[in-house]
Motif scaffolding. Structure first.
Motif, PDB file in Angstrom:
ATOM      1  N   GLU A 316      -3.200 -20.215  -2.674  1.00  0.00           N
ATOM      2  CA  GLU A 316      -2.460 -20.128  -1.548  1.00  0.00           C
ATOM      3  C   GLU A 316      -1.987 -18.457  -1.605  1.00  0.00           C
ATOM      4  OE1 GLU A 316       0.717 -22.566  -0.554  1.00  0.00           O
ATOM      5  OE2 GLU A 316       1.591 -22.309  -2.536  1.00  0.00           O
ATOM      6  N   VAL A 317      -1.766 -17.886  -0.696  1.00  0.00           N
ATOM      7  CA  VAL A 317      -1.260 -16.372  -0.829  1.00  0.00           C
ATOM      8  C   VAL A 317      -0.252 -16.049   0.219  1.00  0.00           C
ATOM      9  CG1 VAL A 317      -3.167 -15.480   0.783  1.00  0.00           C
ATOM     10  CG2 VAL A 317      -1.984 -13.882  -0.543  1.00  0.00           C
ATOM     11  N   ASP A 318       0.654 -15.388  -0.404  1.00  0.00           N
ATOM     12  CA  ASP A 318       1.842 -14.914   0.493  1.00  0.00           C
ATOM     13  C   ASP A 318       1.341 -13.605   1.233  1.00  0.00           C
ATOM     14  OD1 ASP A 318       4.072 -13.901   1.695  1.00  0.00           O
ATOM     15  OD2 ASP A 318       5.389 -14.204  -0.177  1.00  0.00           O
ATOM     16  N   MET A 319       1.258 -13.673   2.628  1.00  0.00           N
ATOM     17  CA  MET A 319       0.873 -12.656   3.324  1.00  0.00           C
ATOM     18  C   MET A 319       1.875 -11.490   3.917  1.00  0.00           C
ATOM     19  SD  MET A 319      -2.555 -12.973   3.629  1.00  0.00           S
ATOM     20  CE  MET A 319      -2.931 -11.869   4.911  1.00  0.00           C
ATOM     21  N   SER A 320       2.938 -11.694   3.254  1.00  0.00           N
ATOM     22  CA  SER A 320       4.072 -10.793   3.626  1.00  0.00           C
ATOM     23  C   SER A 320       3.689  -9.287   3.408  1.00  0.00           C
ATOM     24  CB  SER A 320       5.340 -11.046   2.827  1.00  0.00           C
ATOM     25  OG  SER A 320       5.838 -12.417   3.159  1.00  0.00           O
ATOM     26  N   ALA A 321       3.152  -9.141   2.220  1.00  0.00           N
ATOM     27  CA  ALA A 321       3.027  -7.531   1.947  1.00  0.00           C
ATOM     28  C   ALA A 321       1.714  -6.911   2.824  1.00  0.00           C
ATOM     29  CB  ALA A 321       2.455  -7.379   0.575  1.00  0.00           C
ATOM     30  N   VAL A 322       0.797  -7.686   3.257  1.00  0.00           N
ATOM     31  CA  VAL A 322      -0.176  -7.018   3.904  1.00  0.00           C
ATOM     32  C   VAL A 322       0.285  -7.008   5.542  1.00  0.00           C
ATOM     33  CG1 VAL A 322      -2.445  -7.827   5.037  1.00  0.00           C
ATOM     34  CG2 VAL A 322      -2.235  -8.065   2.749  1.00  0.00           C
ATOM     35  N   MET A 323       1.009  -7.918   5.951  1.00  0.00           N
ATOM     36  CA  MET A 323       1.492  -7.924   7.237  1.00  0.00           C
ATOM     37  C   MET A 323       2.407  -6.823   7.453  1.00  0.00           C
ATOM     38  SD  MET A 323       1.877 -12.079   7.776  1.00  0.00           S
ATOM     39  CE  MET A 323       2.630 -11.964   9.590  1.00  0.00           C
ATOM     40  N   ALA A 324       3.150  -6.544   6.359  1.00  0.00           N
ATOM     41  CA  ALA A 324       4.268  -5.222   6.343  1.00  0.00           C
ATOM     42  C   ALA A 324       3.444  -3.963   6.562  1.00  0.00           C
ATOM     43  CB  ALA A 324       5.124  -5.354   5.147  1.00  0.00           C
ATOM     44  N   ILE A 325       2.573  -3.957   5.607  1.00  0.00           N
ATOM     45  CA  ILE A 325       1.505  -2.608   5.741  1.00  0.00           C
ATOM     46  C   ILE A 325       0.952  -2.630   7.137  1.00  0.00           C
ATOM     47  CG2 ILE A 325      -0.383  -1.553   4.945  1.00  0.00           C
ATOM     48  CD1 ILE A 325       0.161  -2.531   2.090  1.00  0.00           C
ATOM     49  N   ARG A 326       0.406  -3.542   7.870  1.00  0.00           N
ATOM     50  CA  ARG A 326      -0.043  -3.683   9.087  1.00  0.00           C
ATOM     51  C   ARG A 326       0.843  -3.125  10.275  1.00  0.00           C
ATOM     52  NH1 ARG A 326      -2.024  -8.065  11.514  1.00  0.00           N
ATOM     53  NH2 ARG A 326      -3.356  -6.966  12.766  1.00  0.00           N
ATOM     54  N   ASN A 327       1.897  -3.547   9.924  1.00  0.00           N
ATOM     55  CA  ASN A 327       2.979  -3.398  10.944  1.00  0.00           C
ATOM     56  C   ASN A 327       3.517  -1.923  11.101  1.00  0.00           C
ATOM     57  OD1 ASN A 327       2.844  -5.829  12.133  1.00  0.00           O
ATOM     58  ND2 ASN A 327       4.691  -6.746  10.897  1.00  0.00           N
ATOM     59  N   GLU A 328       3.528  -1.293   9.875  1.00  0.00           N
ATOM     60  CA  GLU A 328       3.918  -0.083   9.442  1.00  0.00           C
ATOM     61  C   GLU A 328       2.832   0.978   9.852  1.00  0.00           C
ATOM     62  OE1 GLU A 328       5.846   2.878   5.707  1.00  0.00           O
ATOM     63  OE2 GLU A 328       5.245   0.739   5.530  1.00  0.00           O
ATOM     64  N   TYR A 329       1.676   0.786   9.747  1.00  0.00           N
ATOM     65  CA  TYR A 329       0.622   1.789   9.856  1.00  0.00           C
ATOM     66  C   TYR A 329      -0.468   1.583  11.084  1.00  0.00           C
ATOM     67  CZ  TYR A 329       2.226   3.536   5.091  1.00  0.00           C
ATOM     68  OH  TYR A 329       2.913   4.116   4.227  1.00  0.00           O
ATOM     69  N   LYS A 330      -0.204   0.406  11.698  1.00  0.00           N
ATOM     70  CA  LYS A 330      -1.255   0.050  12.559  1.00  0.00           C
ATOM     71  C   LYS A 330      -1.346   1.168  13.839  1.00  0.00           C
ATOM     72  CE  LYS A 330       1.531  -3.330  15.243  1.00  0.00           C
ATOM     73  NZ  LYS A 330       1.654  -4.615  15.577  1.00  0.00           N
ATOM     74  N   ALA A 331      -0.182   1.506  14.393  1.00  0.00           N
ATOM     75  CA  ALA A 331      -0.485   2.446  15.214  1.00  0.00           C
ATOM     76  C   ALA A 331      -0.961   3.959  14.692  1.00  0.00           C
ATOM     77  CB  ALA A 331       0.939   2.846  15.860  1.00  0.00           C
ATOM     78  N   GLU A 332      -0.530   4.222  13.681  1.00  0.00           N
ATOM     79  CA  GLU A 332      -1.240   5.678  13.190  1.00  0.00           C
ATOM     80  C   GLU A 332      -2.671   5.363  12.745  1.00  0.00           C
ATOM     81  OE1 GLU A 332      -0.244   8.747   9.490  1.00  0.00           O
ATOM     82  OE2 GLU A 332       1.156   7.050  10.086  1.00  0.00           O
ATOM     83  N   PHE A 333      -3.032   4.163  12.349  1.00  0.00           N
ATOM     84  CA  PHE A 333      -4.247   3.874  12.027  1.00  0.00           C
ATOM     85  C   PHE A 333      -5.313   3.886  13.117  1.00  0.00           C
ATOM     86  CE2 PHE A 333      -7.934   0.917  10.713  1.00  0.00           C
ATOM     87  CZ  PHE A 333      -8.080   1.609   9.414  1.00  0.00           C
ATOM     88  N   GLU A 334      -4.935   3.212  14.046  1.00  0.00           N
ATOM     89  CA  GLU A 334      -5.888   3.333  15.329  1.00  0.00           C
ATOM     90  C   GLU A 334      -5.922   4.327  15.968  1.00  0.00           C
ATOM     91  OE1 GLU A 334      -6.104   0.545  19.477  1.00  0.00           O
ATOM     92  OE2 GLU A 334      -4.495  -0.021  17.923  1.00  0.00           O
ATOM     93  N   LYS A 335      -4.852   5.356  16.119  1.00  0.00           N
ATOM     94  CA  LYS A 335      -4.891   6.393  16.717  1.00  0.00           C
ATOM     95  C   LYS A 335      -5.805   7.477  15.751  1.00  0.00           C
ATOM     96  CE  LYS A 335      -1.765  10.551  17.829  1.00  0.00           C
ATOM     97  NZ  LYS A 335      -0.609  11.153  17.748  1.00  0.00           N
ATOM     98  N   LYS A 336      -5.992   7.508  14.478  1.00  0.00           N
ATOM     99  CA  LYS A 336      -6.830   8.333  13.651  1.00  0.00           C
ATOM    100  C   LYS A 336      -8.151   7.713  13.725  1.00  0.00           C
ATOM    101  CE  LYS A 336      -7.332  10.424   9.032  1.00  0.00           C
ATOM    102  NZ  LYS A 336      -6.656  10.552   7.834  1.00  0.00           N
ATOM    103  N   HIS A 337      -8.418   6.442  13.581  1.00  0.00           N
ATOM    104  CA  HIS A 337      -9.443   5.991  13.185  1.00  0.00           C
ATOM    105  C   HIS A 337     -10.336   5.330  14.615  1.00  0.00           C
ATOM    106  CE1 HIS A 337      -9.304   6.798   9.053  1.00  0.00           C
ATOM    107  NE2 HIS A 337      -8.104   6.067   9.044  1.00  0.00           N
TER     108      HIS A 337
END
Length: 514
Positions: A316-337
């Motif tokens: 099993e994996v704790d998805m906290s870190a991945v979800m935190a990165i997504r929440n922090e960068y998802k808008a900037e990521f989508e805008k650029k790519h």
């Protein structure tokens, strides 16, 4: 000089194909790389381009015929002598009859053949006819739709004219070189056209007609009463789009009678005997033939179980870190790519990282040899209305998060639209299967042979976890690695899964290669 047109390479483990449709007829002028015909395999549809410019001479493999790899399909006469070599139309040969000029006042008939079906695909099922006998058709207008065990194949009209005969009715199983219909080219629709007295799909007049098999299948899946669907096809025939429209309306009453039975193809394997069914229960049943895609899925999955020593290990994996990165960068990521940042790119990168340490999970068995792959072609299982397919993202070890997300999105859309090519589903070395999108909490995936590993992802669910001696709520996901125990030992499988877990719980490890 004549140039041979041969069956192209069909792909891994694919040894034969069915000639689905010829888009040219003997005597037609062809250009280099112009599509001549279409083959169907049990995976995809393969187009066969012309290797040279000239005139199509002899068609060796007719529509519906099953052909092997490198088999001769046709010949092309190059140069000015091509015109002289073209069929003259003496009425004794089908190809010659196809090559008649329009001046023959409707005597020119053109066969509509099964197009190329793809690697190892030897037969298809006629799903839907969009035209009826006597209808006028334009060149390249879609006549019917075929279903194979992988994809649906559309059959266009090879020439303009009148549909004079339907040889393969809806529901019929045809081989790769079979004739589907006959078009009277140049006919005005009722003059000299040799149309039969009635379409083969009609029984009498009025509403006494068969619905499209694809419509019957959809009605059975959605539990829709056939009597409640208004057909838009010829003579009131219910088409697939009619069922889709009815599905959005309020649910109708259950069907009072089973769908019209169809005669089963003669060469089907013997079925397991069923227990006796009471008459009142039989009246409430509806029998729908499996699609060719579903038959292939069933066969390949059972072959995998019979061949490989499949074992599954879990973590099993704790998805906290991945979800935190997504929440922090998802808008900037989508805008650029121009693409959303999802979970699949993180899992892909984590698997690539783990496969470098445990290369046997990325290998395959070939006889008594182990073939190690120094690259990662990631298969991403995708559910479609027709069944499960696995498009392959090639060389993911060299691609960025953005490139992976874009390609997964594009391949997923093509899979749902039934537009994947054979090349896009070949060569995978490892597979990801995300059952979590459907709500699966835990499952044991089956290998996609000849691969030796597949990672099953599941639903992210908040659960109480003990962290540093305290109970906290964390978004957790169960992971399942199914592997071939003939080549992968338990230690390697567990190590792989632990490395994936570590990389997802601390994505910085991917940057540090730890």
């Amino acid at each position: 000089m004549a140039t041979e047109v041969r069956v192209p390479t069909l792909g891994e483990s694919v040894t034969e194909a069915t000639v689905a449709t010829w888009f040219k007829k003997p005597g037609d002028a062809v250009a280099v790389d112009e599509m001549l015909c279409e083959l169907e395999t049990d995976k995809v549809t393969v187009e066969v381009p012309s290797p040279a410019a000239g005139t199509l001479g002899e068609v060796v493999a007719a529509e519906g015929e099953t052909v092997g790899v490198n088999a001769l399909l046709a010949t092309i006469a190059e140069g000015v002598e091509a015109a002289a070599a073209a069929p003259k139309g003496n009425g004794a040969d089908k190809a010659e009859a196809q090559a008649e000029t329009p001046a023959d006042a409707g005597g020119n008939t053109i066969d509509v053949m099964v197009p190329t079906l793809g690697e190892s695909v030897t037969e298809a099922t006629v799903s839907t006819w969009f035209k009826a006998v006597g209808d006028t058709v334009a060149q390249d207008e879609m006549l019917c739709e075929l279903e194979t065990d992988k994809v649906s194949v559309e059959v266009p009209a090879p020439a303009a004219g009148v549909l004079s005969e339907i040889v393969a009715a809806e529901g019929a199983t045809v081989d790769a070189s079979a004739k589907l219909a006959v078009i009277s080219a140049g006919a005005a629709g009722g003059g000299a056209s040799p149309a039969p007295a009635a379409p083969s799909t009609t029984v009498g007049g009025g509403k006494d007609v068969k619905n499209a098999p694809s419509a019957e299948k959809m009605m059975a899946e959605k539990g829709i009463d056939p009597g409640s669907v208004q057909g838009s096809g010829r003579d009131g025939r219910v088409m697939k789009e009619d069922v889709a429209k009815a599905a959005s309306a309020p649910a109708a009453a259950p069907a009072a009678a089973p769908a019209p039975a169809r005669a089963a193809p003669p060469a089907e394997p013997a079925a397991v005997p069923r227990a006796p069914v009471a008459a009142e229960d039989a009246a409430r049943e509806e029998r729908v033939k499996m699609t060719r895609l579903r038959q292939t899925i069933a066969r390949r999955l059972k072959d995998a179980q019979n061949t490989a020593a499949i074992l599954t290990t879990y973590n099993e994996v704790d998805m906290s870190a991945v979800m935190a990165i997504r929440n922090e960068y998802k808008a900037e990521f989508e805008k650029k790519h121009g693409v959303r940042l999802g979970f699949m790119s993180f899992f892909t990168k984590a698997c690539v990282h783990a496969l470098h340490e445990v290369p046997e999970v990325n290998a395959e068995i070939d006889g008594t040899d182990i073939v190690y792959k120094n690259f990662v072609h990631m298969g991403v299982a995708a559910g479609t209305p027709q069944g499960l397919v696995v498009p392959v993202i090639r060389d993911v070890h060299e691609k960025s998060f953005a490139a992976i997300e874009k390609e997964i999105g594009e391949k997923g859309k093509r899979a749902r639209d039934g537009k994947l090519t054979m090349a896009e589903m070949q060569g995978g070395t490892f597979t990801l299967s995300n059952g979590g999108v459907y709500g699966s909490l835990m499952s044991s995936p089956i290998l996609n042979p000849p691969q030796s590993g597949i990672l099953g992802m599941h639903k992210i669910q908040d659960r109480p976890m003990v962290v540093n001696g305290e109970i906290v709520i964390r978004p957790m996901m169960y992971l399942a690695l199914s592997y071939d125990h003939r080549i992968v030992d338990g230690k390697g499988a567990v190590t792989f899964l632990v490395r994936v877990k570590e990389a997802l719980e601390d994505p910085r490890r991917l940057l540090m290669d730890l």
